[in-house]
Write a protein that holds these residues in place. Structure first.
Motif, short mmCIF file in Angstrom:
data_model
loop_
_atom_site.label_atom_id
_atom_site.label_comp_id
_atom_site.label_asym_id
_atom_site.label_seq_id
_atom_site.Cartn_x
_atom_site.Cartn_y
_atom_site.Cartn_z
N GLN A 105 0.83 -1.20 0.00
CA GLN A 105 0.00 0.00 0.00
C GLN A 105 0.87 1.26 0.00
OE1 GLN A 105 -3.44 -0.04 -0.09
NE2 GLN A 105 -3.20 -2.25 -0.42
N GLU A 106 0.31 2.35 -0.52
CA GLU A 106 1.01 3.62 -0.50
C GLU A 106 1.15 4.12 0.94
OE1 GLU A 106 2.37 5.28 -3.02
OE2 GLU A 106 1.82 3.66 -4.39
N PRO A 107 2.23 4.83 1.24
CA PRO A 107 2.39 5.36 2.61
C PRO A 107 1.30 6.37 2.93
CG PRO A 107 4.03 6.32 1.12
CD PRO A 107 3.36 5.21 0.36
N PRO A 108 0.94 6.47 4.22
CA PRO A 108 -0.13 7.42 4.59
C PRO A 108 0.31 8.86 4.37
CG PRO A 108 0.96 6.55 6.55
CD PRO A 108 1.48 5.77 5.37
N GLU A 109 -0.68 9.73 4.13
CA GLU A 109 -0.38 11.14 3.92
C GLU A 109 0.02 11.81 5.23
OE1 GLU A 109 -3.67 13.05 2.12
OE2 GLU A 109 -3.62 11.83 0.28
N SER A 110 0.86 12.85 5.12
CA SER A 110 1.29 13.58 6.31
C SER A 110 0.10 14.30 6.93
CB SER A 110 2.37 14.61 5.94
OG SER A 110 3.50 13.96 5.37
N THR A 111 0.16 14.43 8.27
CA THR A 111 -0.92 15.11 8.98
C THR A 111 -0.82 16.61 8.77
OG1 THR A 111 -0.93 13.38 10.66
CG2 THR A 111 -1.98 15.47 11.23
N ASN A 112 -1.91 17.22 8.33
CA ASN A 112 -1.95 18.67 8.16
C ASN A 112 -1.94 19.34 9.53
OD1 ASN A 112 -3.08 21.40 7.76
ND2 ASN A 112 -3.29 20.72 5.64
N VAL A 113 -1.21 20.45 9.63
CA VAL A 113 -1.12 21.15 10.91
C VAL A 113 -2.50 21.56 11.40
CG1 VAL A 113 -0.18 23.18 12.09
CG2 VAL A 113 1.21 21.96 10.40
N VAL A 114 -3.36 21.96 10.48
CA VAL A 114 -4.71 22.39 10.86
C VAL A 114 -5.49 21.24 11.47
CG1 VAL A 114 -6.87 23.37 10.00
CG2 VAL A 114 -4.67 24.15 9.05
N ASP A 115 -5.24 20.02 10.97
CA ASP A 115 -5.98 18.84 11.43
C ASP A 115 -5.28 18.12 12.57
OD1 ASP A 115 -6.63 18.13 7.96
OD2 ASP A 115 -7.82 19.33 9.37
N LEU A 116 -4.20 18.68 13.11
CA LEU A 116 -3.39 17.98 14.11
C LEU A 116 -4.21 17.62 15.34
CD1 LEU A 116 -0.72 16.93 15.15
CD2 LEU A 116 -0.13 19.24 15.90
N MET A 117 -4.96 18.56 15.88
CA MET A 117 -5.72 18.30 17.09
C MET A 117 -6.77 17.21 16.88
SD MET A 117 -5.85 18.98 20.22
CE MET A 117 -6.90 18.05 21.34
#
Length: 344
Positions: free
Chosen positions: A235-247
């Motif tokens: 599988q493709e690696p997961p996408e990086s967490t967006n700073v806005v969506d961190l919480m």
């Protein structure tokens, strides 16, 4: 019995302990031969003279260092001569607290054993003393024409030798990494949630629960190609967490981890209830076996995301790095083996 890769004398103060050194680890990496495509012909490497193109026998090869306009040639015997007596001596120059040695300094681990039963008492004495003081003996020695800095410490019933990197070999992370965060302000809420996530995912350290899933996939690929079958791609690696969506990502992770633990406790309770009910109603073992087989068959129809969800519920360790096949094997294997009570 393993073959010693070095033997010599370990000394501390005026005490000498003849020892043998053994490899502490082994590699399970799949090794490939080089084959010319379209044939079964192996590719061989030869040492050739770059000017004449002729092959050179091993006894005519010496070491050389490029000095600009010429090479400085060094014979193996000359390297041995500049370290007289050191190739068979492991002299401890001092003892340091283990906590003072940063993990980045540790390189390779070896086991030390006494060179005969006559030295068992001295060996046991050094082991016990290092264990009680929580210290490591620092020494240098030469092996295979290379000087090593080492730490000798007490492990579970044995003396272990850890080769260490020299101080000038350790890179400064601030020089190597250009985007390290400086004095970053972290909101208290985010920090508290991150700590909760770490605590929710905390588990006991059982190294046998983790394995090299990539090498397992390589072996599956080889076996599948041998049988003319195919293997599902990773599988493709997961996408990086967006700073806005961190919480929101942190909170969802905490909720998932806590839900997994509650689910496991609930399953243990329901399993106990089913066993009691089974005894009272007289349900046979064959019925339970049939249901297990049915559930195992259902798993083969699930995609990776669905298998990962099942693995999370089952507390399969190391699931985040598993492929679909590895998740399927772990889930089907966990039904017959011991329960996994730890989160990944």
């Amino acid at each position: 019995m393993a073959r010693a890769i070095w033997s010599g004398s370990l000394s501390f103060g005026l005490v000498n302990l003849p020892v043998r050194m053994y490899a502490a680890t082994e590699s399970h990496t799949v090794h490939f031969h080089q084959i010319q495509r379209g044939t079964s012909d192996r590719i061989r490497n030869k040492r050739v003279n770059e000017r004449t193109g002729k092959e050179v026998p091993a006894e005519e090869i010496v070491k050389g260092v490029d000095a600009g306009d010429s090479y400085v040639l060094v014979e193996p015997e000359e390297l041995d001569d500049i370290a007289p007596g050191r190739s068979r001596a492991l002299e401890i120059g001092g003892f340091v607290d283990l906590d003072e040695v940063a993990p980045v300094y540790f390189a390779t681990t070896y086991y030390l054993g006494p060179r005969g039963k006559d030295y068992a008492k001295v060996y046991a004495l050094l082991h016990r003393a290092l264990q009680e003081t929580n210290k490591a003996g620092i020494a240098t020695f030469v092996m295979r024409n290379r000087a090593y800095l080492v730490a000798v410490k007490a492990e579970a019933g044995i003396l272990a030798l850890h080769t260490l990197h020299w101080a000038d070999e350790i890179r400064d992370p601030h020089d190597e990494i250009g985007d390290l965060p400086g004095r970053t302000r972290i909101p208290d809420r985010e920090l508290k949630t991150a700590v909760q996530l770490i605590e929710a995912l905390s588990t006991e350290w059982h190294p046998e629960d983790y394995h090299d899933t990539y090498q397992e996939q390589v072996r599956r690929l080889i076996e599948a190609k041998r049988k003319g079958e195919t293997v599902e791609k990773g599988q493709e690696p997961p996408e990086s967490t967006n700073v806005v969506d961190l919480m929101s990502a942190l909170q969802a992770s905490v909720d998932s981890a806590r839900g997994t633990k509650r689910g496991k406790r609930g399953k243990e309770s329901s399993t106990t209830d089913r066993r009691r009910t089974g005894r009272s109603t007289g349900r046979g073992r064959s019925g339970r076996t049939g249901r297990k087989a049915s559930r195992a068959e259902d798993l083969t129809e699930l995609n990776k995301a669905e298998l990962y969800e099942r693995a999370t519920e089952a507390g399969i360790p190391g699931r985040s790095s598993m492929t679909r096949d590895a998740l399927l094997d772990a889930l089907t294997g966990s039904r017959g083996g011991r329960s996994h009570a730890k989160a990944s």
